[in-house]
Scaffold this active site. Structure first.
Site, PDB file in Angstrom:
ATOM      1  N   TRP A  62      12.134  34.567   3.461  1.00  0.00           N
ATOM      2  CA  TRP A  62      12.401  33.421   2.592  1.00  0.00           C
ATOM      3  C   TRP A  62      13.860  33.026   2.680  1.00  0.00           C
ATOM      4  CZ3 TRP A  62      11.452  35.188  -3.223  1.00  0.00           C
ATOM      5  CH2 TRP A  62      12.012  36.452  -3.438  1.00  0.00           C
ATOM      6  N   ASN A  63      14.114  31.760   2.284  1.00  0.00           N
ATOM      7  CA  ASN A  63      15.446  31.181   2.416  1.00  0.00           C
ATOM      8  C   ASN A  63      15.905  30.572   1.099  1.00  0.00           C
ATOM      9  OD1 ASN A  63      15.565  31.510   5.326  1.00  0.00           O
ATOM     10  ND2 ASN A  63      14.075  29.857   5.433  1.00  0.00           N
ATOM     11  N   HIS A  70      19.108  13.386  -2.876  1.00  0.00           N
ATOM     12  CA  HIS A  70      18.826  12.213  -2.036  1.00  0.00           C
ATOM     13  C   HIS A  70      19.085  12.556  -0.571  1.00  0.00           C
ATOM     14  CE1 HIS A  70      18.381   9.465  -5.516  1.00  0.00           C
ATOM     15  NE2 HIS A  70      19.002  10.499  -6.077  1.00  0.00           N
ATOM     16  N   HIS A  74      13.113  11.036   0.923  1.00  0.00           N
ATOM     17  CA  HIS A  74      13.288  11.330  -0.501  1.00  0.00           C
ATOM     18  C   HIS A  74      12.899  10.168  -1.390  1.00  0.00           C
ATOM     19  CE1 HIS A  74      17.252   9.345   0.082  1.00  0.00           C
ATOM     20  NE2 HIS A  74      17.154   9.072  -1.207  1.00  0.00           N
ATOM     21  N   ASP A  76      13.624   7.967  -4.938  1.00  0.00           N
ATOM     22  CA  ASP A  76      14.647   7.513  -5.882  1.00  0.00           C
ATOM     23  C   ASP A  76      13.960   7.189  -7.207  1.00  0.00           C
ATOM     24  OD1 ASP A  76      16.514   7.502  -3.787  1.00  0.00           O
ATOM     25  OD2 ASP A  76      16.605   5.323  -3.639  1.00  0.00           O
ATOM     26  N   HIS A  80      18.262   7.077 -11.268  1.00  0.00           N
ATOM     27  CA  HIS A  80      19.286   7.208 -10.217  1.00  0.00           C
ATOM     28  C   HIS A  80      20.364   6.139 -10.380  1.00  0.00           C
ATOM     29  CE1 HIS A  80      21.156   7.794  -6.375  1.00  0.00           C
ATOM     30  NE2 HIS A  80      20.550   6.826  -5.752  1.00  0.00           N
ATOM     31  N   HIS A 209      18.888  -1.139  -5.066  1.00  0.00           N
ATOM     32  CA  HIS A 209      18.923  -0.083  -6.083  1.00  0.00           C
ATOM     33  C   HIS A 209      19.096  -0.702  -7.482  1.00  0.00           C
ATOM     34  CE1 HIS A 209      19.714   2.704  -2.705  1.00  0.00           C
ATOM     35  NE2 HIS A 209      19.406   3.676  -3.525  1.00  0.00           N
TER      36      HIS A 209
HETATM   37  C1  23J Z   1      24.208   6.495  -3.972  1.00  0.00           C
HETATM   38  C2  23J Z   1      24.975   5.387  -3.760  1.00  0.00           C
HETATM   39  C3  23J Z   1      24.585   4.407  -2.882  1.00  0.00           C
HETATM   40  C4  23J Z   1      23.389   4.569  -2.213  1.00  0.00           C
HETATM   41  C5  23J Z   1      22.586   5.690  -2.423  1.00  0.00           C
HETATM   42  C6  23J Z   1      23.016   6.646  -3.299  1.00  0.00           C
HETATM   43  C7  23J Z   1      21.279   5.861  -1.716  1.00  0.00           C
HETATM   44  O1  23J Z   1      20.959   5.178  -0.788  1.00  0.00           O
HETATM   45  C8  23J Z   1      20.276   6.807  -2.208  1.00  0.00           C
HETATM   46  O2  23J Z   1      19.959   7.776  -1.532  1.00  0.00           O
HETATM   47  O3  23J Z   1      19.741   6.571  -3.287  1.00  0.00           O
HETATM   48  S1  23J Z   1      22.883   3.319  -1.092  1.00  0.00           S
HETATM   49 MN    MN Z   2      18.163   7.965  -2.782  1.00  0.00          MN
END
Ligand code: 23J
Ligand code: MN
Length: 259
Positions: A62-63, A70, A74, A76, A80, A209
Site C-alpha cells: 500500500w501507498n 484538483h 477531477h 469541481d 470551489h 468557474h
Molecule cells: C484555481 C484557480 C483557477 C483555476 C482552477 C483552480 C482550476 O482550473 C480548477 O482545477 O478548478 S482555472
Molecule cells: Mn478543478
C-alpha cells in the site's frame, strides 16, 4: 430487479452497451494547472510506499498519496469558487449522489481546437448542436470534446507560452447560457481546467468557474475518450470522493454507451 436494471446488466454482459472510461491515469506525471505566481499553486501527485510485501508489511502492498483536490481527472464542486461558497449542498460531502449521474451531451469542437488553441465555445455553437441533436436535457453533463487529451506530452497539454497557457474552453456567454437557459449538472472538458487557458485574462477572470459554480453547477476536468461517445445517448457517472468540506476531488468518470 427492475426490468430496466435487469436489461442494463444483460446489455453490459452481452456487450451491446459498453463502459467507457473517461479518466486519465493518476500518477507523478499527471500535469497540474499553473497559475500566475502571485497565487498559491496545487502540488503534483506524490506516491510514497508504506510497504510492499517487505519488513514494514510482509503480506501487503500500500501507498500514501499526496495530491491537490484538483489534480488529474477531477470534479469541481460549487464551493470551489467564491461565487458558489454560500449555496446549499455545494461541497463534495453534501451534494446528493443522484446529481452525479446524468445523460451526456458531447459537443465536438475538436477541429476548431486543432485550428485555434484558444478556441471558445459560443452560445450560437450550442444552438447549432441542439438543432442537430435536440435540446440539452434536464440533468445533463455537457462535455466539450476538443481531443486535447490526445496531447500526451505534458508540455503540449498545458501549452504554456510566454503569455500564459493556451487551451480551448467556453466563452462567458456560453457558460451563462448553459448555467441559466438550460438545466444541466455541469460541464466537462479534456483540458486541465474548465476554463480556457487564457481565461485568467478574461472579464471576469475564469468566467466558466465564476458562472457555473455561482449557479450551483459542477465541473469535470482532464477527461479523455470523449471521442468514444455519441453526441447523445450515453449516461455519465461522475462521483467525487466524499471529502469533508471538499472543494473537488480526483475521481473515476465512467460513461455507459451503446457499443
Ligand atoms: C484555481 C484557480 C483557477 C483555476 C482552477 C483552480 C482550476 O482550473 C480548477 O482545477 O478548478 S482555472
Ligand atoms: Mn478543478
Amino acid at each position: 430487479m427492475s426490468q430496466l436494471l435487469s436489461q442494463l446488466v444483460a446489455e453490459l454482459q452481452a456487450g451491446t452497451l459498453k463502459v467507457v472510461d473517461l479518466t486519465q491515469p493518476l500518477g507523478p506525471n499527471t500535469p497540474v494547472i499553473g497559475l500566475p505566481p502571485i497565487f498559491a499553486s496545487s502540488p503534483g501527485v506524490t506516491i510514497e510506499q508504506i510497504s510492499r510485501y517487505d519488513a514494514p508489511g510482509p503480506g501487503w502492498y500500500w501507498n500514501t498519496l499526496q495530491l491537490g483536490e484538483h489534480t488529474g481527472t477531477h470534479f469541481d464542486a460549487p464551493v470551489h469558487w467564491v461565487t458558489g461558497k454560500d449555496l446549499p449542498d455545494n461541497r463534495c460531502d453534501t451534494i446528493p449522489a443522484r446529481r452525479f449521474v446524468g445523460p451526456a451531451c458531447v459537443i465536438d469542437v475538436s477541429a476548431d481546437a486543432a485550428a485555434d488553441a484558444d478556441f471558445l465555445l459560443t452560445p450560437e455553437r450550442i444552438l447549432a448542436w441542439e438543432a442537430e441533436h435536440g435540446r440539452i436535457p434536464t440533468g445533463a453533463w455537457v462535455l466539450l470534446r476538443t481531443d486535447w487529451s490526445k496531447r500526451t506530452d505534458p508540455a503540449a497539454f498545458l501549452n504554456v507560452g510566454a503569455d500564459g497557457p493556451h487551451s480551448p474552453g467556453f466563452a462567458k456567454a456560453a457558460s451563462e447560457f448553459l448555467a441559466s437557459e438550460r438545466d444541466i449538472l455541469g460541464v466537462g472538458v479534456e483540458t486541465v481546467g474548465t476554463d480556457a487557458g487564457q481565461a485568467g485574462t478574461f472579464d471576469p477572470p475564469f468566467p466558466n468557474h465564476t458562472i457555473m459554480h455561482g449557479a450551483g453547477k459542477f465541473g469535470l476536468a482532464s477527461l479523455c475518450n470523449l471521442d468514444q461517445l455519441p453526441a447523445t445517448g450515453a449516461v455519465v457517472i461522475a462521483a467525487p470522493l466524499k471529502i469533508v468540506d471538499g472543494s473537488g476531488s480526483p475521481l473515476r468518470v465512467l460513461a455507459i454507451a451503446p457499443a
